[in-house]
Design an enzyme around this catalytic site. Sequence first.
Site, mmCIF file in Angstrom:
data_model
loop_
_atom_site.group_PDB
_atom_site.id
_atom_site.type_symbol
_atom_site.label_atom_id
_atom_site.label_comp_id
_atom_site.label_asym_id
_atom_site.label_seq_id
_atom_site.Cartn_x
_atom_site.Cartn_y
_atom_site.Cartn_z
ATOM 1 N N HIS A 1 2.477 -0.316 61.753
ATOM 2 C CA HIS A 1 2.217 0.240 60.418
ATOM 3 C C HIS A 1 1.360 1.486 60.573
ATOM 4 C CE1 HIS A 1 1.481 0.433 56.114
ATOM 5 N NE2 HIS A 1 0.259 0.805 56.446
ATOM 6 N N ASP B 1 0.235 -7.516 45.406
ATOM 7 C CA ASP B 1 -0.106 -6.191 45.909
ATOM 8 C C ASP B 1 0.674 -5.104 45.178
ATOM 9 O OD1 ASP B 1 -1.335 -4.277 47.778
ATOM 10 O OD2 ASP B 1 0.756 -3.964 48.317
ATOM 11 N N ARG C 1 -4.258 0.611 41.172
ATOM 12 C CA ARG C 1 -5.280 1.365 41.920
ATOM 13 C C ARG C 1 -4.921 2.836 41.993
ATOM 14 N NH1 ARG C 1 -4.709 -1.190 47.248
ATOM 15 N NH2 ARG C 1 -6.172 0.405 47.944
ATOM 16 N N SER D 1 -4.382 -4.967 51.111
ATOM 17 C CA SER D 1 -3.069 -4.533 50.627
ATOM 18 C C SER D 1 -2.087 -4.410 51.798
ATOM 19 C CB SER D 1 -3.227 -3.183 49.908
ATOM 20 O OG SER D 1 -1.999 -2.547 49.729
ATOM 21 N N LYS E 1 0.951 -7.630 53.220
ATOM 22 C CA LYS E 1 2.392 -7.400 53.405
ATOM 23 C C LYS E 1 2.795 -7.636 54.865
ATOM 24 C CE LYS E 1 1.603 -3.521 51.332
ATOM 25 N NZ LYS E 1 1.449 -2.272 50.612
HETATM 26 N N1 URA Z 1 -0.957 1.600 51.808
HETATM 27 C C1 URA Z 1 -0.879 0.366 51.263
HETATM 28 O O1 URA Z 1 0.094 -0.339 51.421
HETATM 29 N N2 URA Z 1 -1.926 -0.055 50.544
HETATM 30 C C2 URA Z 1 -3.042 0.672 50.344
HETATM 31 O O2 URA Z 1 -3.934 0.209 49.692
HETATM 32 C C3 URA Z 1 -3.096 1.956 50.911
HETATM 33 C C4 URA Z 1 -2.034 2.394 51.646
#
Ligand code: URA
Length: 430
Positions: A88, A167, A174, A189, A193
């Site tokens: 990621h 999320d 957010r 967040s 995932k």
């Molecule tokens: N990417 C995400 O998936 N969540 C965040 O809070 C910031 C970047």
Amino acid sequence: MNRTEPFAAVDIIRAKRDHHELTTDQINWTIDAYTRGAIADEQMAALAMAILLNGMNSREIVEWTTAMINSGERMDFSDLSQPTVDKHSTGGVGDKITLPLAPLVAACGAAVPQLSGRGLGHTGGTLDKMESIKGWRADLTNKEMHQILQDVGAVICAAGPGLAPADKKLYALRDVTGTVEAIPLIASSIMSKKIAEGAGGLVLDVKTGNGAFMWDPDKARELARTMVNLGNDAGVKTTALITAMDVPLGLAVGNALEVQESIEILQGGGPADVRELTLTLAREMLELAGIDTDPAEKIDNGQAFDVWQRMVAAQGGDNNAPLPTASFSHTVTATESGTITTMNALAIGIAAWRLGAGRARKEDQVSEGAGIMLHKKPGDQITAGEPLLTMFTDEEPRFELAQQALDQTPITIGSANEVNRLPLIIDKIT
Ligand code: URA
């Protein structure tokens, strides 16, 4: 208070506002109640701001993340014959690394389930890039995803609506309430995932520099450490690299332009920084997967490119169709001679976005061919009149808007000892 609810949202907001720890029950209820609509957006926004200002301790972060994972489904790849490992990136300008990396690591013997997103703002999204390939489709069922992983070893696709739905709702909130930048909220967040996705290993590429949302390297380290701890605690072997995003990665910024550059990497060419970061991340992923293979060999012998072609074809993509190009181009030339000393990633990202490569709102369409090709990078020599970069767009008036972004933080030319850029790989957090 609603009689059927065990807590009142306002009490939880007040607790965090007044620097108290939230209890396990409060956290579980908050995430569950927000997901099912029993906490209003304005209350969640106030709580997110209190978390941004007053933080969370590690127990609260773990429990918040677990509650977000439990808001949806968990994927299970344990039936695959290969070890699973994922990457990621926190996102940056010209960051197309997922495209060459997923097939490369698959060519070395791992399975790479790469659930990706679309871009918002100045950083591009992996799905937007892949969608510039004719016929390629991002939405797969879990069954299709499994099948491609088993047959090809790598899949890049959209996360289904069932993965961490809390999320999805919270991130959108957010985004419009100035609460993205809270480390507990970013870490939970991303990791909710990634943990729900169920890969055995995870390598995080946490970007820092002006084109990253964690521009301060110490904050990037803190975010990385928080995420590494969350992953390892949840049984996902996790490491993080802190990498540079003060300068765009590679030369191409924009959807189809970045696909083309990724193909060049897989064919053994492409810019040195993209190749180096791809190979470094691949080595980290292979170490977590317990595979002792040199990924450079898999590029050089064509196997990684072969996996790319099979991965694209498995999702309906036409490997023989030419990539889309924009209708108009405009080349900017150097006004003086010397060495390129700085090139602000954020300015280039905003310019590419204004040319049509990115979207301002979720609903916007991106232009496949729009973007910027850099002809030079910091450290390179340039002579007055030589091309510095070429802009591409489908709508000519956008050149002016892009140029304004470039003028705000211009590319600077000076002497070789004034070159100012971060090292590509800054740190590793385990
Ligand atoms: N990417 C995400 O998936 N969540 C965040 O809070 C910031 C970047």
